[in-house]
Design a protein around this motif. Structure first.
Motif, PDB file in Angstrom:
ATOM      1  N   LEU A 139      31.736  39.030  29.849  1.00 44.91           N
ATOM      2  CA  LEU A 139      30.379  39.128  30.311  1.00 44.91           C
ATOM      3  C   LEU A 139      30.179  39.061  31.699  1.00 44.91           C
ATOM      4  O   LEU A 139      29.359  39.733  32.335  1.00 44.91           O
ATOM      5  CB  LEU A 139      29.606  37.881  29.584  1.00 44.91           C
ATOM      6  N   LEU A 140      31.108  38.004  32.603  1.00 49.47           N
ATOM      7  CA  LEU A 140      30.943  37.777  33.993  1.00 49.47           C
ATOM      8  C   LEU A 140      31.400  39.051  34.598  1.00 49.47           C
ATOM      9  O   LEU A 140      30.794  39.501  35.672  1.00 49.47           O
ATOM     10  CB  LEU A 140      31.848  36.692  34.316  1.00 49.47           C
ATOM     11  N   ALA A 141      32.486  39.862  34.274  1.00 53.74           N
ATOM     12  CA  ALA A 141      32.819  40.932  34.606  1.00 53.74           C
ATOM     13  C   ALA A 141      31.830  42.176  34.662  1.00 53.74           C
ATOM     14  O   ALA A 141      31.480  42.955  35.478  1.00 53.74           O
ATOM     15  CB  ALA A 141      34.190  41.523  34.133  1.00 53.74           C
ATOM     16  N   PHE A 142      30.928  42.012  33.642  1.00 52.57           N
ATOM     17  CA  PHE A 142      29.805  42.982  33.180  1.00 52.57           C
ATOM     18  C   PHE A 142      28.725  42.699  34.158  1.00 52.57           C
ATOM     19  O   PHE A 142      28.193  43.611  34.836  1.00 52.57           O
ATOM     20  CB  PHE A 142      29.130  42.925  31.696  1.00 52.57           C
ATOM     21  N   LEU A 143      28.526  41.582  34.449  1.00 56.00           N
ATOM     22  CA  LEU A 143      27.510  41.224  35.380  1.00 56.00           C
ATOM     23  C   LEU A 143      27.938  41.491  36.706  1.00 56.00           C
ATOM     24  O   LEU A 143      26.913  42.084  37.673  1.00 56.00           O
ATOM     25  CB  LEU A 143      27.060  39.496  35.402  1.00 56.00           C
ATOM     26  N   SER A 242      47.547  40.919  43.872  1.00 59.44           N
ATOM     27  CA  SER A 242      46.835  42.167  44.824  1.00 59.44           C
ATOM     28  C   SER A 242      46.754  41.939  46.160  1.00 59.44           C
ATOM     29  O   SER A 242      46.895  43.068  46.969  1.00 59.44           O
ATOM     30  CB  SER A 242      45.556  42.186  44.186  1.00 59.44           C
ATOM     31  N   LEU A 243      46.811  40.775  46.743  1.00 58.75           N
ATOM     32  CA  LEU A 243      46.692  40.628  48.088  1.00 58.75           C
ATOM     33  C   LEU A 243      48.224  40.959  48.804  1.00 58.75           C
ATOM     34  O   LEU A 243      48.452  41.386  49.925  1.00 58.75           O
ATOM     35  CB  LEU A 243      46.455  39.410  48.578  1.00 58.75           C
ATOM     36  N   GLY A 244      49.226  40.772  48.094  1.00 58.27           N
ATOM     37  CA  GLY A 244      50.482  41.037  48.301  1.00 58.27           C
ATOM     38  C   GLY A 244      51.036  42.546  48.220  1.00 58.27           C
ATOM     39  O   GLY A 244      52.285  42.677  48.618  1.00 58.27           O
ATOM     40  N   ILE A 245      50.139  43.337  47.768  1.00 54.27           N
ATOM     41  CA  ILE A 245      50.781  44.646  47.599  1.00 54.27           C
ATOM     42  C   ILE A 245      49.729  45.434  48.350  1.00 54.27           C
ATOM     43  O   ILE A 245      48.554  45.488  48.124  1.00 54.27           O
ATOM     44  CB  ILE A 245      50.711  45.205  46.114  1.00 54.27           C
ATOM     45  N   GLU A 246      50.282  46.739  48.980  1.00 51.52           N
ATOM     46  CA  GLU A 246      49.410  47.069  50.275  1.00 51.52           C
ATOM     47  C   GLU A 246      48.460  48.015  49.661  1.00 51.52           C
ATOM     48  O   GLU A 246      47.254  48.265  49.887  1.00 51.52           O
ATOM     49  CB  GLU A 246      50.277  48.145  51.149  1.00 51.52           C
ATOM     50  N   SER A 247      48.800  48.754  48.545  1.00 54.70           N
ATOM     51  CA  SER A 247      47.724  49.655  47.758  1.00 54.70           C
ATOM     52  C   SER A 247      46.709  49.090  46.999  1.00 54.70           C
ATOM     53  O   SER A 247      45.655  49.473  46.886  1.00 54.70           O
ATOM     54  CB  SER A 247      48.326  50.283  46.568  1.00 54.70           C
ATOM     55  N   THR A 248      46.823  47.638  46.635  1.00 53.03           N
ATOM     56  CA  THR A 248      45.718  46.697  46.168  1.00 53.03           C
ATOM     57  C   THR A 248      45.005  45.770  46.932  1.00 53.03           C
ATOM     58  O   THR A 248      44.191  45.140  46.703  1.00 53.03           O
ATOM     59  CB  THR A 248      46.128  46.172  44.853  1.00 53.03           C
ATOM     60  N   ALA A 249      45.517  45.731  48.328  1.00 56.41           N
ATOM     61  CA  ALA A 249      44.947  44.319  49.117  1.00 56.41           C
ATOM     62  C   ALA A 249      43.826  44.610  49.487  1.00 56.41           C
ATOM     63  O   ALA A 249      42.874  43.366  49.819  1.00 56.41           O
ATOM     64  CB  ALA A 249      45.815  44.573  50.602  1.00 56.41           C
ATOM     65  N   ASN A 250      43.045  45.818  49.478  1.00 56.48           N
ATOM     66  CA  ASN A 250      41.604  45.767  49.736  1.00 56.48           C
ATOM     67  C   ASN A 250      40.495  45.850  48.464  1.00 56.48           C
ATOM     68  O   ASN A 250      39.506  45.999  48.613  1.00 56.48           O
ATOM     69  CB  ASN A 250      41.222  47.078  50.410  1.00 56.48           C
ATOM     70  N   LEU A 251      41.318  45.456  47.374  1.00 58.18           N
ATOM     71  CA  LEU A 251      40.186  45.199  46.106  1.00 58.18           C
ATOM     72  C   LEU A 251      39.374  43.930  46.223  1.00 58.18           C
ATOM     73  O   LEU A 251      39.711  43.087  46.813  1.00 58.18           O
ATOM     74  CB  LEU A 251      41.147  45.016  44.968  1.00 58.18           C
ATOM     75  N   SER A 252      38.135  44.291  45.800  1.00 59.66           N
ATOM     76  CA  SER A 252      36.996  43.253  45.901  1.00 59.66           C
ATOM     77  C   SER A 252      37.437  42.256  44.774  1.00 59.66           C
ATOM     78  O   SER A 252      38.231  42.639  43.735  1.00 59.66           O
ATOM     79  CB  SER A 252      35.898  43.659  45.723  1.00 59.66           C
ATOM     80  N   SER A 253      37.005  40.898  44.880  1.00 57.16           N
ATOM     81  CA  SER A 253      36.931  39.852  43.875  1.00 57.16           C
ATOM     82  C   SER A 253      36.607  40.443  42.789  1.00 57.16           C
ATOM     83  O   SER A 253      37.076  40.136  41.493  1.00 57.16           O
ATOM     84  CB  SER A 253      36.667  38.616  44.000  1.00 57.16           C
ATOM     85  N   GLY A 254      35.307  41.275  42.322  1.00 57.07           N
ATOM     86  CA  GLY A 254      35.011  41.804  41.227  1.00 57.07           C
ATOM     87  C   GLY A 254      35.854  42.663  40.820  1.00 57.07           C
ATOM     88  O   GLY A 254      36.033  42.789  39.480  1.00 57.07           O
ATOM     89  N   GLU A 255      36.619  43.572  41.576  1.00 59.13           N
ATOM     90  CA  GLU A 255      37.135  44.642  40.954  1.00 59.13           C
ATOM     91  C   GLU A 255      38.557  44.089  40.458  1.00 59.13           C
ATOM     92  O   GLU A 255      39.173  44.489  39.222  1.00 59.13           O
ATOM     93  CB  GLU A 255      37.840  45.680  42.041  1.00 59.13           C
ATOM     94  N   VAL A 256      39.114  42.954  41.133  1.00 62.65           N
ATOM     95  CA  VAL A 256      40.300  42.112  40.529  1.00 62.65           C
ATOM     96  C   VAL A 256      39.892  41.646  39.107  1.00 62.65           C
ATOM     97  O   VAL A 256      40.730  41.428  38.277  1.00 62.65           O
ATOM     98  CB  VAL A 256      40.801  41.074  41.451  1.00 62.65           C
ATOM     99  N   LEU A 257      38.598  41.107  38.998  1.00 62.18           N
ATOM    100  CA  LEU A 257      38.191  40.605  37.991  1.00 62.18           C
ATOM    101  C   LEU A 257      38.117  41.369  36.761  1.00 62.18           C
ATOM    102  O   LEU A 257      38.577  40.926  35.540  1.00 62.18           O
ATOM    103  CB  LEU A 257      36.813  39.951  38.226  1.00 62.18           C
ATOM    104  N   LEU A 258      38.046  42.693  36.878  1.00 62.48           N
ATOM    105  CA  LEU A 258      37.899  43.666  36.017  1.00 62.48           C
ATOM    106  C   LEU A 258      39.468  44.026  35.540  1.00 62.48           C
ATOM    107  O   LEU A 258      39.846  44.217  34.433  1.00 62.48           O
ATOM    108  CB  LEU A 258      37.170  45.113  36.415  1.00 62.48           C
ATOM    109  N   VAL A 259      40.232  43.894  36.630  1.00 60.17           N
ATOM    110  CA  VAL A 259      41.604  44.242  36.354  1.00 60.17           C
ATOM    111  C   VAL A 259      42.207  42.984  35.385  1.00 60.17           C
ATOM    112  O   VAL A 259      43.110  43.184  34.685  1.00 60.17           O
ATOM    113  CB  VAL A 259      42.484  44.172  37.704  1.00 60.17           C
ATOM    114  N   MET A 260      41.971  41.851  35.652  1.00 58.20           N
ATOM    115  CA  MET A 260      42.223  40.566  34.755  1.00 58.20           C
ATOM    116  C   MET A 260      41.699  40.904  33.561  1.00 58.20           C
ATOM    117  O   MET A 260      42.453  40.514  32.421  1.00 58.20           O
ATOM    118  CB  MET A 260      41.698  39.280  35.652  1.00 58.20           C
TER     119      MET A 260
END
Length: 334
Positions: A139-143, A242-260
């Motif tokens: 639900l948080l990811a949805f918001l 995500s911070l440690g890998i170049e291709s995902t370092a620029n993901l926002s916290s909201g995007e990482v939440l969806l990945v999680m």
């Protein structure tokens, strides 16, 4: 080997086969050199931080479990023993899906003399709370990412078809459930004196008693706080990787939440350690964020691989520790 054990091994083999097939299908076109190069170029400070955060999460999960366990019988479970039993459970889950819950209860029954029924009752509550937290996280990811979330949900599930299917089959499902309950009730009444029925009834009474005693826990605030913190830890584990890998370092916290969220759903699948399903769903969501398919799959492989190694190492250590503890014996009455 009896039929029951043979059936169990067949189920394990099928589950492992499905996991290996999904994993192979995902990674068959990715060159090993690409994975090795990505591993070498990754910032291992952040990946190491994720491993440390995960360890804190495992220790907290073990402590939270001890809050639910009452020592009316047997010996009080210390947080360190709760942690070791929890890691044994994770280790067993890598071999046999969902067997870890029984395994971690079994080792505490052996070392502390607490009934299996009571311990399983606490595990049932743990899983119920975890499910509640997962729903809250979704639900948080949805918001946070509502437009993307709806777009992804539409790609994964045909909502209109799903609703139509539920509506058309609901009367049959309810009727079948009622008939099943009536049959089980008849069997238990008709054969109430049978030894096996008595054992089943006793087992469920033990679980019910355990669940009732849970409401009287000494530290409810600690339990609910740790339950929420566990999911924050899961997020931080994913975010630091995500911070440690170049291709995902620029993901926002909201995007990482969806990945999680997607990764958590993948881990729920009845395959060993979420192998294959975790990788597929994590790579899928990363592709939606504009990350290449290869980089998405490599990210999933790195985070899952580091966690898998961590569970193997910590689980084996915990298993050795628990095996050295002598079997608990009921003190003789004077």
């Amino acid at each position: 080997m009896n039929n029951q054990k043979l059936k169990q091994w067949i189920q394990v083999g099928i589950s492992l086969g499905i996991a290996v097939w999904i994993f192979w299908f995902l990674y068959k076109d990715i060159a090993l050199d690409s994975l090795i190069e990505q591993i070498k170029s990754s910032n291992w400070f952040w990946i190491g931080a994720s491993i440390l955060i995960s360890f804190v999460g495992y220790a907290m999960r073990g402590w939270r479990w001890t809050l639910l366990i009452h020592s009316d019988e047997g010996r009080k479970v210390s947080p360190i023993l709760g942690y070791h039993a929890t890691m044994v459970g994770y280790l067993v889950n890598l071999m046999i899906p969902r067997a870890g819950e029984v395994a971690k209860c079994g080792v505490l029954t052996r070392t502390n003399g607490i009934s299996m029924g009571h311990l399983l009752g606490t595990v049932i509550l743990e899983r119920s709370v975890d499910l509640l937290c997962l729903i809250g996280t979704i639900l948080l990811a949805f918001l946070v990412q509502n437009e993307l979330f709806l777009e992804l949900a539409g790609q994964l599930v045909n909502v209109e078809s799903l609703i139509s299917s539920i509506q058309s089959n609901l009367p049959i499902a309810i009727g079948g459930l009622v008939v099943l309950v009536l049959i089980i009730r008849f069997i238990f009444k008709r054969f109430s004196d049978h030894g096996l029925i008595n054992k089943i009834q006793h087992f469920f009474r033990e679980i019910g008693g355990g669940l009732k005693r849970i409401g009287k826990m000494d530290n409810p605030i600690g339990f609910w706080t740790s339950s929420i913190l566990l999911w924050i830890i899961y997020f931080l584990t994913m975010y630091t990787v995500s911070l440690g890998i170049e291709s995902t370092a620029n993901l926002s916290s909201g995007e990482v939440l969806l990945v999680m969220v997607m990764g958590s759903i993948g881990m729920v699948a009845p395959v060993q350690g979420g192998i294959g399903t975790f990788h597929a769903l994590v790579a899928f969501i990363l592709i939606q964020f504009g990350i290449s398919e290869v980089d998405g799959k490599i990210f999933a492989a790195i985070i899952h691989g580091t966690q898998l190694i961590l569970v193997l190492v910590l689980g084996i250590i915990s298993w050795l520790v628990m095996m050295k503890i002598p079997t608990w014996k009921q003190p003789e009455e004077v």
